[in-house]
Design a protein around this motif. Sequence first.
Motif, PDB file in Angstrom:
ATOM      1  N   GLU A 120      10.519   6.534   4.994  1.00 19.33           N
ATOM      2  CA  GLU A 120       9.877   7.468   5.929  1.00 19.33           C
ATOM      3  C   GLU A 120       8.432   7.067   6.201  1.00 19.33           C
ATOM      4  OE1 GLU A 120      12.516  11.375   4.609  1.00 19.33           O
ATOM      5  OE2 GLU A 120      10.378  11.303   4.090  1.00 19.33           O
ATOM      6  N   GLU A 121       7.676   6.781   5.145  1.00 11.24           N
ATOM      7  CA  GLU A 121       6.264   6.428   5.334  1.00 11.24           C
ATOM      8  C   GLU A 121       6.111   5.064   5.995  1.00 11.24           C
ATOM      9  OE1 GLU A 121       4.095   8.619   5.197  1.00 11.24           O
ATOM     10  OE2 GLU A 121       5.095  10.123   3.975  1.00 11.24           O
ATOM     11  N   TRP A 122       7.014   4.141   5.693  1.00  8.60           N
ATOM     12  CA  TRP A 122       6.977   2.811   6.322  1.00  8.60           C
ATOM     13  C   TRP A 122       7.141   2.950   7.834  1.00  8.60           C
ATOM     14  CZ3 TRP A 122       5.533  -1.804   4.571  1.00  8.60           C
ATOM     15  CH2 TRP A 122       5.889  -2.943   5.294  1.00  8.60           C
ATOM     16  N   SER A 123       8.056   3.798   8.240  1.00  7.69           N
ATOM     17  CA  SER A 123       8.321   3.958   9.678  1.00  7.69           C
ATOM     18  C   SER A 123       7.188   4.692  10.391  1.00  7.69           C
ATOM     19  CB  SER A 123       9.641   4.701   9.891  1.00  7.69           C
ATOM     20  OG  SER A 123       9.518   6.050   9.490  1.00  7.69           O
ATOM     21  N   ARG A 124       6.314   5.343   9.645  1.00  4.66           N
ATOM     22  CA  ARG A 124       5.205   6.108  10.234  1.00  4.66           C
ATOM     23  C   ARG A 124       3.877   5.360  10.243  1.00  4.66           C
ATOM     24  NH1 ARG A 124       6.676  11.304   6.664  1.00  4.66           N
ATOM     25  NH2 ARG A 124       8.451  12.027   7.877  1.00  4.66           N
ATOM     26  N   ILE A 125       3.877   4.109   9.830  1.00 12.46           N
ATOM     27  CA  ILE A 125       2.617   3.357   9.823  1.00 12.46           C
ATOM     28  C   ILE A 125       2.111   3.268  11.261  1.00 12.46           C
ATOM     29  CG2 ILE A 125       1.481   1.171   9.305  1.00 12.46           C
ATOM     30  CD1 ILE A 125       3.779   0.684   7.259  1.00 12.46           C
ATOM     31  N   PRO A 126       0.912   3.757  11.524  1.00 11.21           N
ATOM     32  CA  PRO A 126       0.407   3.739  12.906  1.00 11.21           C
ATOM     33  C   PRO A 126       0.171   2.311  13.404  1.00 11.21           C
ATOM     34  CG  PRO A 126      -0.895   5.220  11.526  1.00 11.21           C
ATOM     35  CD  PRO A 126       0.001   4.436  10.611  1.00 11.21           C
ATOM     36  N   ILE A 127       0.622   2.029  14.589  1.00 12.51           N
ATOM     37  CA  ILE A 127       0.419   0.707  15.181  1.00 12.51           C
ATOM     38  C   ILE A 127      -1.075   0.398  15.307  1.00 12.51           C
ATOM     39  CG2 ILE A 127       0.559   1.501  17.576  1.00 12.51           C
ATOM     40  CD1 ILE A 127       1.892  -1.848  16.202  1.00 12.51           C
ATOM     41  N   GLU A 128      -1.883   1.425  15.514  1.00 10.55           N
ATOM     42  CA  GLU A 128      -3.339   1.218  15.602  1.00 10.55           C
ATOM     43  C   GLU A 128      -3.889   0.665  14.283  1.00 10.55           C
ATOM     44  OE1 GLU A 128      -1.863   4.173  18.383  1.00 10.55           O
ATOM     45  OE2 GLU A 128      -1.862   4.233  16.192  1.00 10.55           O
ATOM     46  N   LYS A 156      -5.632  -2.978  13.834  1.00  9.03           N
ATOM     47  CA  LYS A 156      -6.953  -3.102  13.224  1.00  9.03           C
ATOM     48  C   LYS A 156      -6.940  -4.183  12.142  1.00  9.03           C
ATOM     49  CE  LYS A 156     -10.390  -0.352  10.773  1.00  9.03           C
ATOM     50  NZ  LYS A 156     -10.711   0.930  10.174  1.00  9.03           N
ATOM     51  N   LEU A 157      -5.873  -4.220  11.354  1.00  6.45           N
ATOM     52  CA  LEU A 157      -5.759  -5.250  10.328  1.00  6.45           C
ATOM     53  C   LEU A 157      -5.677  -6.644  10.949  1.00  6.45           C
ATOM     54  CD1 LEU A 157      -3.306  -3.486   7.852  1.00  6.45           C
ATOM     55  CD2 LEU A 157      -5.757  -3.899   7.523  1.00  6.45           C
ATOM     56  N   TYR A 158      -4.857  -6.791  11.980  1.00  8.01           N
ATOM     57  CA  TYR A 158      -4.768  -8.091  12.652  1.00  8.01           C
ATOM     58  C   TYR A 158      -6.114  -8.485  13.261  1.00  8.01           C
ATOM     59  CZ  TYR A 158       0.181  -9.147  12.193  1.00  8.01           C
ATOM     60  OH  TYR A 158       1.410  -9.498  11.691  1.00  8.01           O
ATOM     61  N   ASP A 159      -6.811  -7.521  13.840  1.00  7.06           N
ATOM     62  CA  ASP A 159      -8.125  -7.805  14.429  1.00  7.06           C
ATOM     63  C   ASP A 159      -9.146  -8.237  13.381  1.00  7.06           C
ATOM     64  OD1 ASP A 159      -7.089  -7.150  16.914  1.00  7.06           O
ATOM     65  OD2 ASP A 159      -7.997  -5.148  16.969  1.00  7.06           O
ATOM     66  N   SER A 160      -8.935  -7.856  12.112  1.00 10.99           N
ATOM     67  CA  SER A 160      -9.877  -8.206  11.043  1.00 10.99           C
ATOM     68  C   SER A 160      -9.702  -9.646  10.554  1.00 10.99           C
ATOM     69  CB  SER A 160      -9.715  -7.238   9.860  1.00 10.99           C
ATOM     70  OG  SER A 160      -8.544  -7.529   9.112  1.00 10.99           O
ATOM     71  N   CYS A 173       7.846  -6.363   5.927  1.00 11.45           N
ATOM     72  CA  CYS A 173       6.931  -7.208   6.679  1.00 11.45           C
ATOM     73  C   CYS A 173       6.472  -6.469   7.931  1.00 11.45           C
ATOM     74  CB  CYS A 173       7.571  -8.546   7.031  1.00 11.45           C
ATOM     75  SG  CYS A 173       8.995  -8.441   8.128  1.00 11.45           S
ATOM     76  N   ILE A 174       5.400  -6.997   8.501  1.00 12.34           N
ATOM     77  CA  ILE A 174       4.842  -6.424   9.723  1.00 12.34           C
ATOM     78  C   ILE A 174       4.566  -7.542  10.716  1.00 12.34           C
ATOM     79  CG2 ILE A 174       3.757  -4.441   8.597  1.00 12.34           C
ATOM     80  CD1 ILE A 174       1.078  -6.024   8.791  1.00 12.34           C
ATOM     81  N   THR A 175       4.491  -7.170  11.974  1.00  9.29           N
ATOM     82  CA  THR A 175       3.926  -8.034  13.012  1.00  9.29           C
ATOM     83  C   THR A 175       2.908  -7.179  13.737  1.00  9.29           C
ATOM     84  OG1 THR A 175       5.357  -7.428  14.873  1.00  9.29           O
ATOM     85  CG2 THR A 175       6.190  -9.130  13.355  1.00  9.29           C
ATOM     86  N   GLU A 176       2.196  -7.773  14.673  1.00 14.89           N
ATOM     87  CA  GLU A 176       1.240  -6.971  15.421  1.00 14.89           C
ATOM     88  C   GLU A 176       1.944  -5.960  16.325  1.00 14.89           C
ATOM     89  OE1 GLU A 176      -1.234  -9.474  17.872  1.00 14.89           O
ATOM     90  OE2 GLU A 176       0.453 -10.799  18.253  1.00 14.89           O
ATOM     91  N   ILE A 198      -0.858  -7.503   4.477  1.00 16.15           N
ATOM     92  CA  ILE A 198       0.254  -6.658   4.030  1.00 16.15           C
ATOM     93  C   ILE A 198      -0.154  -5.867   2.789  1.00 16.15           C
ATOM     94  CG2 ILE A 198       1.418  -8.334   2.541  1.00 16.15           C
ATOM     95  CD1 ILE A 198       3.255  -5.981   4.960  1.00 16.15           C
ATOM     96  N   LYS A 199      -1.089  -6.408   2.010  1.00 15.57           N
ATOM     97  CA  LYS A 199      -1.599  -5.696   0.842  1.00 15.57           C
ATOM     98  C   LYS A 199      -2.203  -4.349   1.268  1.00 15.57           C
ATOM     99  CE  LYS A 199      -4.194  -7.215  -3.132  1.00 15.57           C
ATOM    100  NZ  LYS A 199      -5.140  -8.164  -3.660  1.00 15.57           N
ATOM    101  N   ASN A 200      -2.941  -4.356   2.374  1.00 17.58           N
ATOM    102  CA  ASN A 200      -3.517  -3.118   2.897  1.00 17.58           C
ATOM    103  C   ASN A 200      -2.422  -2.150   3.327  1.00 17.58           C
ATOM    104  OD1 ASN A 200      -5.397  -5.546   3.697  1.00 17.58           O
ATOM    105  ND2 ASN A 200      -6.712  -3.769   3.416  1.00 17.58           N
TER     106      ASN A 200
END
Length: 135
Positions: free
Chosen positions: A101-109, A113-117, A5-8, A71-73
């Motif tokens: 490794e890739e999960w931990s590297r997801i850019p916050i930006e 951007k997804l939340y802003d959409s 899961c993600i949060t902003e 989260i699909k994105n």
Amino acid sequence: MVWGCITENGPGRLIWIKDTMTGLRYTKILEEGLWGLLDDQGIPRDLDTFYTFQQDNDPKHESKSPDMNIIKNVWNFVETQIRRRSPLPNSVDQLWVALQEEWSRIPIEYINKLYDSLPRRVSDVIAANGGATRY
């Protein structure tokens, strides 16, 4: 199967689901993953705070409405990053390591951007009378 899961504020915990999914197992995943994420990110868990919890497109979670879940994105982003690896993971264990490794590297930006959409996505669904949108 993997749960994340993600949060902003960024990506949360990633959980490898090795056994059969049951209601009890899913409850434990939410306790560890969702509540753990809130704790990790210093987000209060009080009953007076409003949270929106949106599940992905797993058939158990789907409805007839358009899938508006960002989260699909995120999963597509992670998959793209893994497919760019050389060499590619060639076992389940190597894939799990690559996912973490890739999960931990997801850019916050990217997450921001997804939340802003989201307002645009909602407007598009309304304009389409609940039908298909570009999302």
